[in-house]
Design a protein around this motif. Structure first.
Motif, mmCIF file in Angstrom:
data_model
loop_
_atom_site.group_PDB
_atom_site.id
_atom_site.type_symbol
_atom_site.label_atom_id
_atom_site.label_comp_id
_atom_site.label_asym_id
_atom_site.label_seq_id
_atom_site.Cartn_x
_atom_site.Cartn_y
_atom_site.Cartn_z
ATOM 1 N N VAL A 1 -1.724 10.818 -10.546
ATOM 2 C CA VAL A 1 -2.180 9.698 -9.733
ATOM 3 C C VAL A 1 -3.705 9.716 -9.702
ATOM 4 C CG1 VAL A 1 -0.116 9.617 -8.270
ATOM 5 C CG2 VAL A 1 -2.033 11.085 -7.630
ATOM 6 N N THR A 2 -4.283 8.617 -9.241
ATOM 7 C CA THR A 2 -5.740 8.563 -9.137
ATOM 8 C C THR A 2 -6.207 9.494 -8.030
ATOM 9 O OG1 THR A 2 -5.656 6.731 -7.571
ATOM 10 C CG2 THR A 2 -5.814 6.172 -9.904
ATOM 11 N N GLY A 3 -7.431 9.969 -8.145
ATOM 12 C CA GLY A 3 -7.969 10.880 -7.162
ATOM 13 C C GLY A 3 -8.811 10.203 -6.095
ATOM 14 N N ASP A 4 -8.889 8.881 -6.131
ATOM 15 C CA ASP A 4 -9.709 8.185 -5.141
ATOM 16 C C ASP A 4 -9.044 8.190 -3.773
ATOM 17 O OD1 ASP A 4 -7.695 6.446 -6.145
ATOM 18 O OD2 ASP A 4 -8.721 4.756 -5.240
ATOM 19 N N TRP A 5 -9.851 8.046 -2.742
ATOM 20 C CA TRP A 5 -9.346 8.033 -1.369
ATOM 21 C C TRP A 5 -9.240 6.598 -0.888
ATOM 22 C CZ3 TRP A 5 -7.206 11.236 2.033
ATOM 23 C CH2 TRP A 5 -7.126 10.827 3.352
ATOM 24 N N ASP A 6 -8.047 6.241 -0.387
ATOM 25 C CA ASP A 6 -7.826 4.918 0.194
ATOM 26 C C ASP A 6 -7.057 5.141 1.483
ATOM 27 O OD1 ASP A 6 -7.116 2.366 0.930
ATOM 28 O OD2 ASP A 6 -6.187 1.836 -0.988
ATOM 29 N N GLU A 7 -7.722 4.986 2.626
ATOM 30 C CA GLU A 7 -7.081 5.291 3.901
ATOM 31 C C GLU A 7 -5.949 4.330 4.239
ATOM 32 O OE1 GLU A 7 -10.284 3.150 6.883
ATOM 33 O OE2 GLU A 7 -10.408 5.293 6.536
ATOM 34 N N ASP A 8 -5.827 3.230 3.515
ATOM 35 C CA ASP A 8 -4.730 2.295 3.732
ATOM 36 C C ASP A 8 -3.496 2.642 2.892
ATOM 37 O OD1 ASP A 8 -6.202 0.765 5.542
ATOM 38 O OD2 ASP A 8 -7.119 -0.369 3.917
ATOM 39 N N ARG A 9 -3.687 3.461 1.847
ATOM 40 C CA ARG A 9 -2.589 3.792 0.931
ATOM 41 C C ARG A 9 -1.804 4.991 1.467
ATOM 42 N NH1 ARG A 9 -5.100 5.194 -4.218
ATOM 43 N NH2 ARG A 9 -5.652 7.076 -3.113
ATOM 44 N N VAL A 10 -0.488 4.935 1.282
ATOM 45 C CA VAL A 10 0.381 6.062 1.605
ATOM 46 C C VAL A 10 1.256 6.328 0.393
ATOM 47 C CG1 VAL A 10 2.190 6.955 3.113
ATOM 48 C CG2 VAL A 10 0.431 5.465 4.058
ATOM 49 N N ARG A 11 1.229 7.560 -0.080
ATOM 50 C CA ARG A 11 2.090 7.959 -1.201
ATOM 51 C C ARG A 11 3.266 8.748 -0.674
ATOM 52 N NH1 ARG A 11 -3.021 9.573 -4.649
ATOM 53 N NH2 ARG A 11 -3.316 7.637 -5.808
ATOM 54 N N LYS B 1 0.816 -1.217 0.000
ATOM 55 C CA LYS B 1 0.000 0.000 0.000
ATOM 56 C C LYS B 1 0.849 1.266 0.000
ATOM 57 C CE LYS B 1 -4.261 -1.473 0.132
ATOM 58 N NZ LYS B 1 -5.293 -0.934 -0.737
ATOM 59 N N ILE B 2 2.172 1.121 0.008
ATOM 60 C CA ILE B 2 3.075 2.275 -0.002
ATOM 61 C C ILE B 2 3.570 2.485 -1.423
ATOM 62 C CG2 ILE B 2 5.209 3.254 0.911
ATOM 63 C CD1 ILE B 2 4.897 1.324 3.309
ATOM 64 N N LYS B 3 3.364 3.671 -1.947
ATOM 65 C CA LYS B 3 3.774 3.989 -3.314
ATOM 66 C C LYS B 3 4.749 5.156 -3.294
ATOM 67 C CE LYS B 3 0.782 0.997 -4.719
ATOM 68 N NZ LYS B 3 1.230 -0.355 -4.788
ATOM 69 N N ILE B 4 5.897 4.981 -3.921
ATOM 70 C CA ILE B 4 6.848 6.077 -4.098
ATOM 71 C C ILE B 4 6.535 6.712 -5.445
ATOM 72 C CG2 ILE B 4 9.274 6.717 -4.320
ATOM 73 C CD1 ILE B 4 9.956 4.317 -2.537
ATOM 74 N N VAL B 5 6.214 8.009 -5.422
ATOM 75 C CA VAL B 5 5.727 8.698 -6.609
ATOM 76 C C VAL B 5 6.619 9.893 -6.911
ATOM 77 C CG1 VAL B 5 3.722 9.798 -7.672
ATOM 78 C CG2 VAL B 5 3.384 8.043 -5.936
ATOM 79 N N LEU B 6 7.034 10.015 -8.166
ATOM 80 C CA LEU B 6 7.847 11.147 -8.607
ATOM 81 C C LEU B 6 6.977 12.400 -8.658
ATOM 82 C CD1 LEU B 6 10.655 12.003 -9.662
ATOM 83 C CD2 LEU B 6 9.843 11.441 -11.952
ATOM 84 N N GLN B 7 7.529 13.518 -8.150
ATOM 85 C CA GLN B 7 6.759 14.776 -8.150
ATOM 86 C C GLN B 7 6.208 15.080 -9.537
ATOM 87 O OE1 GLN B 7 9.466 17.849 -6.898
ATOM 88 N NE2 GLN B 7 10.474 17.980 -8.863
#
Length: 114
Positions: free
Chosen positions: A88-98, A78-84
């Motif tokens: 990304v998707t606009g949905d809310w997932d309280e388990d996901r951390v970007r 559930k952890i995603k490393i994202v380049l600035q």
């Protein structure tokens, strides 16, 4: 009753109904600010015990930050490393951390849930 008075009564009735509906909506919201509190290190924790954001990750590499999150009990899937500036998707997932990183791989914003 004249048409003008009927129109006025209808408008007032509509305003009262909308005001009551709005009040009920805001009083029954599931995620209000009163359900949050600060955790041990000043992290915001919801009523469900969810931890975040992780300001201690600022300036670290994305992988170092991910390791901290895993140690805090976040599922590694559930952890995603994202380049600035990435989309990304606009949905809310309280388990996901970007984890937002710059081109050098350094964390630029405190990771949080969502």
């Amino acid at each position: 009753m004249s048409t003008t008075i009927r129109s006025f009564v209808l408008i007032v009735f509509t305003i009262v109904c909308l005001t009551m509906a709005t009040t009920v909506f805001f009083l029954t919201r599931k995620h209000d600010s009163s359900s949050s509190q600060l955790g041990v290190n000043g992290e915001l924790m919801s009523a469900g015990g969810f931890k975040g954001p992780w300001s201690e990750c600022l300036g670290l590499s994305g992988q170092e930050c991910k390791d901290i999150l895993i140690n805090d009990g976040i599922d590694s899937d559930k952890i995603k490393i994202v380049l600035q500036d990435s989309m990304v998707t606009g949905d809310w997932d309280e388990d996901r951390v970007r984890i937002w990183v710059n081109n050098a791989g350094v964390v630029i914003t405190a990771p949080g849930r969502g």
